[in-house]
Enzyme design. Structure first.
Site: not given
Length: 687
Positions: A411-412, A574
């Site tokens: 997700g990064h 996050h």
């Protein structure tokens, strides 16, 4: 509606709303609210939306205005006229904004009231890091005397012309000094007489280092506060001694006014004369190039001079009085009638409840990403046998070299696999979206890059990552592989300064990976690699802002809710909400908010070097990142810092969050050298 007295101090809530209010309302939210309510017929709810405040605050404004006698049931015709005049001047001359104050009223002189209005305008526009040039005269000194200290930093006030020996209180030196004191800014004088004996003397003087440096600061001004002088015998330009020994009628008969000691004709064009080569100060072309030019001038005798300045493009914001405004507009044959404000408000967008994404099945997204990364970059990445969520550099392992393993949740992107390659990490381990990788692939990666000199693990300070990397390290140690770890903690919003060890590791990871990778590449021993990586972490500071939340790929719903005019301060990577929420301001205001916090933490000295990362959190485009970068670079320069390494782009995202994080690394010689070392990876290459 009429004021009973001069401008009063604004309350905290009024100051917040005043940052959005049109300048033509003179910085007075009560006047703005009254206009919308009594003249435009808007409801208090609509006014609250328009002003960015709560409905109870609108109600309080209106009640306060009536209680104090600031407003009556009907708005006085003079106020209509002022608003219309300001709008007409703004539109006719293409000004960024305009404020027109009453020509009479109260015990103060027009100069004092113009000074108070000018100070109010300056307070609305001034920003940290500004270099403000200032001319001189009665009105300039009145502004300096009226300015209230504002909470801004790293400001410089520079004298726009040389000095004068005339026995007047409003000399260039006095105006600059007083304004700098009021703004708590550094005062930059211009250590020369304004008028020299000859052009040759001027040429010699300009070669003096001190003068050259001061002129350099003047050339860097991003804002100027200027007066406009008529040419009457008692005008500022005459009383300041500029025309001593010069026959004005003979040489400057075409001039109608002056700005900063320079003469202009009715069309705003410079008028040549014997002072041209002898004058020390800002030239008209340079003045016109300054981004914001706030002119404060009034009085019916100045109509033609102000008109000439407007025609010449020397003014972007004008503060004047009603009679002068009338005179200017009549001279331009402008039809002046009361004008209604535009009340149409853009319809609110529907709340974002579902995000569209290019994925197949959510549970396959990470595996598909990593498999595709291998296909896209075979010259850089290779699989780690038996661990599908782990990748290694095609150059690893190398005998005698410390292996570097990084990792964390997906997700990064491009983190973390984007930082695997020569001169960077030797392997990466990726978990599910925003979830730590398990110990087994971390152990597999550790084995895969062990060259016999030990392995360094670097990961962010999240409980799952810490636990699983520690377990993997213990398992590797049982196999005879020495492992040491560096946990990154650069997110200043996640914990107080005194609890640095509990902070999150976010986009500053990019700098820390780079430093550690270069140290490993240079075959430094494990202890030395750990030491320099820890120092890199200790000297790296990050903070993020979000305009829109990211969205889960499972639910495709936002991770938190934000109002249409709000931004989240101090967000995590996050999808976590931040530590505060505020009304959206300009890019400059957003950059200032973050950079002030970062500098408070870093506490650098003038002349120090930093590396800068302006990082998109996923959905913020390069255009906005570069706008922010420009402001940040300006602030750092104003603070006396040198940016020797700069990255702008998507380096460490939070899925598709619209936002930015800003990271600063406080460099020393070794960190700067390692940051500059060659590397080659998907996300970062340097030759």
């Amino acid at each position: 509606m009429a004021r009973k007295s001069g401008p009063r101090a604004l309350s905290a809530s009024e100051r917040q709303s005043s940052s959005q209010l049109p300048l033509r309302f003179g910085g007075d939210p009560l006047l703005w609210a009254a206009w919308l309510y009594y003249e435009e017929g808007m409801t208090q709810g609509d006014i609250a939306v328009a002003m960015g405040i709560s409905r109870p605050t609108v109600n309080a404004y209106l009640a306060d205005a009536r209680t104090r006698g600031i407003v009556s049931i009907e708005i006085a015709p003079e106020k209509f006229r002022q608003l219309s005049l300001a709008q007409s001047l703004k539109e006719h001359f293409g000004l960024a904004d305009c404020l027109v104050i009453p020509s009479t009223g109260g015990e103060r002189t027009l100069t004092e009231r113009l000074g108070a209005a000018g100070a109010q305008v300056l307070a609305l526009h001034a920003q940290s890091g500004d270099t403000i040039a200032v001319t001189w005269g009665r009105t300039m000194l009145a502004i300096a005397n009226a300015v209230e200290r504002v909470n801004l930093r790293d400001m410089r006030v520079v004298q726009a012309t040389g000095g004068t020996t005339a026995k007047i209180p409003w000399t260039p030196e006095a105006c600059a000094t007083r304004l700098a004191e009021a703004l708590d800014a550094r005062c930059i004088p211009l250590s020369s007489p304004a008028i020299l004996s000859s052009a040759s003397v001027r040429d010699v003087l300009f070669e003096e280092p001190v003068i050259a440096e001061q002129l350099g600061v003047l050339a860097a001004a991003n804002r100027i506060l200027l007066g406009i002088s008529s040419l009457r015998a008692e005008s500022t330009i005459h009383t300041s001694g500029f025309f001593d020994k010069v026959d004005v009628n003979e040489h400057y008969h075409a001039a109608v006014g002056s700005i900063a000691g320079r003469l202009i004709n009715a069309r705003g064009e410079p008028v040549a004369g014997p002072l041209d080569g002898r004058t020390v100060g800002i030239e008209l072309a340079a003045l016109r190039a300054i981004p914001q030019r706030i002119a404060v001038a009034g009085g019916i005798d100045k109509v033609q001079a102000i008109l000439a300045a407007l025609r010449g493009g020397y003014v972007s914001v004008l503060v004047t009085d009603v009679d002068t405004a009338w005179g200017i507009l009549r001279s331009e044959n402008v039809d002046i009638r009361p004008q209604r404000m535009e009340t149409a408000r853009a319809p609110q967008l529907p709340e974002r409840v579902h995000t569209k994404k290019f994925i197949n099945r959510p549970q396959d997204a990470v595996d598909e990403t990593l498999a595709s990364a291998l296909l896209a970059h075979p010259e850089i990445l290779a699989p780690v046998p038996g661990a599908p969520r782990a990748l290694r550099s095609v150059h690893a392992p190398r005998p005698g070299k410390v292996g570097l393993v990084i990792g964390g949740g997906a997700g990064h992107e491009p983190g973390f696999f984007g930082y695997v390659g020569q001169g960077l990490a030797d392997a990466v381990v990726v978990g599910n979206v925003f979830a730590a990788p398990p110990p087994d692939p971390i152990l597999a990666s550790t084995r895969a890059v062990d060259g016999g000199a030990g392995v360094l693990h670097i990961f962010g300070n999240f409980s799952g990552d810490v636990m699983n990397f520690e377990i993997a390290a213990e398992m590797a140690a049982a196999e005879g592989i020495e492992v040491q770890a560096v946990v990154t903690t650069d997110d200043i919003a996640s914990s107080p300064k005194e609890m640095r060890a509990t902070r999150r590791g976010v986009a500053g990871n990019v700098f820390i990976f780079k430093v550690a990778g270069a140290a490993c590449e240079r075959m430094m021993p494990l202890d030395a690699c750990v030491a320099v990586a820890r120092r890199a972490n200790e000297r790296t500071f990050t903070m993020g802002l979000a305009l829109e939340p990211g969205a889960s790929i499972e639910t495709r719903r936002p991770t938190f809710q934000l109002g249409p005019d709000e931004m989240e301060i101090g967000v995590g990577v996050h999808g976590e909400p931040g530590i505060a929420r505020a009304a959206i301001g300009t890019a400059d205001q957003a950059a200032d908010l973050v950079i002030d916090r970062l500098l408070d933490e870093m506490m650098p000295k003038e002349g120090d070097r930093v590396a800068l990362l302006v990082n998109s959190l996923g959905a913020t485009p390069d255009m906005e990142l570069y706008i922010l970068n420009g402001r940040i670079r300006k602030r750092l320069k104003a603070h006396g810092l040198k940016v020797t390494r700069s990255l702008v782009g998507r380096y460490y995202t939070s899925l598709d969050m619209a936002g930015v994080s800003i990271s600063l690394m406080h460099l020393d010689d070794e960190l700067a050298d390692l940051l500059d070392a060659p590397c080659s990876s998907v996300a970062l290459s340097r030759r």
